[in-house]
Design an enzyme around this catalytic site. Structure first.
Site, PDB file in Angstrom:
ATOM      1  N   LYS A  60       0.840  -1.203   0.000  1.00  0.00           N
ATOM      2  CA  LYS A  60       0.000   0.000   0.000  1.00  0.00           C
ATOM      3  C   LYS A  60       0.874   1.251   0.000  1.00  0.00           C
ATOM      4  O   LYS A  60       0.622   2.216  -0.727  1.00  0.00           O
ATOM      5  CB  LYS A  60      -0.924   0.008   1.232  1.00  0.00           C
ATOM      6  CG  LYS A  60      -2.051  -1.010   1.130  1.00  0.00           C
ATOM      7  CD  LYS A  60      -2.811  -1.157   2.446  1.00  0.00           C
ATOM      8  CE  LYS A  60      -3.841  -2.274   2.343  1.00  0.00           C
ATOM      9  NZ  LYS A  60      -4.629  -2.498   3.541  1.00  0.00           N
ATOM     10  N   GLN A 104      -4.047  -1.233   9.674  1.00  0.00           N
ATOM     11  CA  GLN A 104      -4.132  -2.553   9.049  1.00  0.00           C
ATOM     12  C   GLN A 104      -4.777  -3.553  10.013  1.00  0.00           C
ATOM     13  O   GLN A 104      -4.381  -3.646  11.183  1.00  0.00           O
ATOM     14  CB  GLN A 104      -2.721  -3.021   8.650  1.00  0.00           C
ATOM     15  CG  GLN A 104      -2.689  -4.339   7.912  1.00  0.00           C
ATOM     16  CD  GLN A 104      -3.360  -4.268   6.540  1.00  0.00           C
ATOM     17  OE1 GLN A 104      -3.242  -3.271   5.833  1.00  0.00           O
ATOM     18  NE2 GLN A 104      -4.083  -5.311   6.179  1.00  0.00           N
ATOM     19  N   ASP A 127     -10.145   3.764   4.569  1.00  0.00           N
ATOM     20  CA  ASP A 127     -10.680   2.403   4.397  1.00  0.00           C
ATOM     21  C   ASP A 127     -12.204   2.421   4.312  1.00  0.00           C
ATOM     22  O   ASP A 127     -12.818   1.431   3.909  1.00  0.00           O
ATOM     23  CB  ASP A 127     -10.259   1.522   5.587  1.00  0.00           C
ATOM     24  CG  ASP A 127      -9.157   0.529   5.238  1.00  0.00           C
ATOM     25  OD1 ASP A 127      -8.954   0.277   4.037  1.00  0.00           O
ATOM     26  OD2 ASP A 127      -8.525   0.013   6.167  1.00  0.00           O
TER      27      ASP A 127
END
Ligand code: NDP
Length: 300
Positions: A60, A104, A127
């Protein structure tokens, strides 16, 4: 006897489309940087040593830097307390140069995931998991969309799939894929008639066979076989599963939830695994970061 070629679905190529989107985003990032004197900023927080998470996080961050974002990973030890993680999020929430914050998952078991997700400022929640963004997606009121459903919608739109009136069947009801996917497809923008199925659905095949658009997000290799798919359906395979493959150096290969070869002979369009939904999910994280940066910059 004449042999007719087996009809085969066209591929919805997530790698190719993600590359196009990244190149569009490079221009957007350059434009933002010229205008505001700094690139959009993304911080990816990793707690502990989960091996798959470490490689996702570095992927990412690399993707983000490649489009010109100011991206960095904040790696914390497994022993980090919930209070310490909350304090870090508070700092990132207040940092004007940070537009996107991602923690994460999964987190170590001593940290409450909902508590952490809710502590990220909604306008920086790239997200799209914060309840405010979930609610905004549900009520069609903007906000940051979760990356996997957003990536699937982008694949469909850019392949000119006319979703209006289609019967969409979503298999799997997770908060990050199945539920938001069902909600978005039924919204006035996409106008599908949606059936959301899960482990307790009786006669799953009866539903999947009725699908014009089938989205499968379960995590079971080969769950969807050709007899479960309507001729000419559009099939989106979200699943990512490792199956043993001694012919490969690493000893496994990645497959989706759909028996690809057989289903591809029946479907109109299908996503491969790997190279379908996965790269689109990653591209949507970058897009969300640019969207978050623009929205914050436009605030009075
Ligand atoms: P979850 O484990 O959170 O959810 C799986 C869902 O599948 C659950 O709702 C479960 O039902 C349902 N399910 C399980 N077995 C069956 C069955 N036999 N029939 C019908 N439904 C069933 O998974 P995620 O949504 O997080 O991920 C799903 C898959 O997608 C995984 O392989 C994951 O790795 C992959 N993934 C891929 C992404 C990408 O970018 N390509 C992004 C995110 C995930 P119930 O709720 O009743 O338990």
């Amino acid at each position: 006897m004449t042999e007719f070629p087996i009809p085969r679905a066209a591929l919805l190529d997530g790698n190719a489309l993600a590359a196009t989107i990244r190149s569009e985003l490079r221009d957007d990032v350059a434009d933002f940087t010229r205008r505001y004197g700094r690139p959009p900023g993304l911080r990816v927080v990793l707690v502990g040593e989960h091996p798959a998470s470490a490689s996702y996080v570095s992927g990412k961050t690399q993707d983000a830097r490649a489009v010109g974002l100011d991206a960095a990973t904040v790696a914390l030890p497994e022993t980090t307390s919930e209070a310490e993680l909350l304090a870090l999020l508070d700092t990132l929430n207040r940092d004007d140069a940070v537009d996107g914050v991602l923690v994460q998952l999964p987190l170590p078991p001593h940290i409450r995931t909902e508590r952490i997700v809710e502590a990220i400022a909604p306008e920086k929640d790239v997200d799209g998991f914060h309840p405010e963004n979930v609610g905004r997606a549900f009520t069609d009121t903007g906000g940051l969309l979760p990356c996997t459903p957003a990536g699937i919608l982008e694949l469909l739109e850019r392949a000119d799939v006319a979703t209006r009136g289609l019967h969409a069947v979503v298999v799997g009801r997770s908060l990050i894929v199945g539920k938001p996917m069902a909600s978005l497809l039924s919204s006035p923008r996409y106008n599908c008639t949606v059936t959301l199925t899960h482990r307790h659905t009786r006669d799953l095949a009866a539903f999947t066979r009725a699908a014009d658009l089938l989205v499968v997000a379960v995590g079971q290799p080969g769950l969807i076989t050709a007899d479960m798919v309507k001729d000419g359906a559009v099939v989106i395979d979200v699943g990512i599963n490792r199956v043993d493959d001694p012919s490969r150096e690493r000893g496994y290969k990645l497959v989706g939830d759909v028996a690809f070869d057989d289903v591809a002979a029946k479907a109109r369009l299908i996503t491969p695994v790997p190279g379908g939904v996965g790269p689109m999910t990653r591209a949507m994280l970058l897009r969300n970061t640019v969207q978050a940066a623009r929205a914050r910059a436009a605030e009075p």
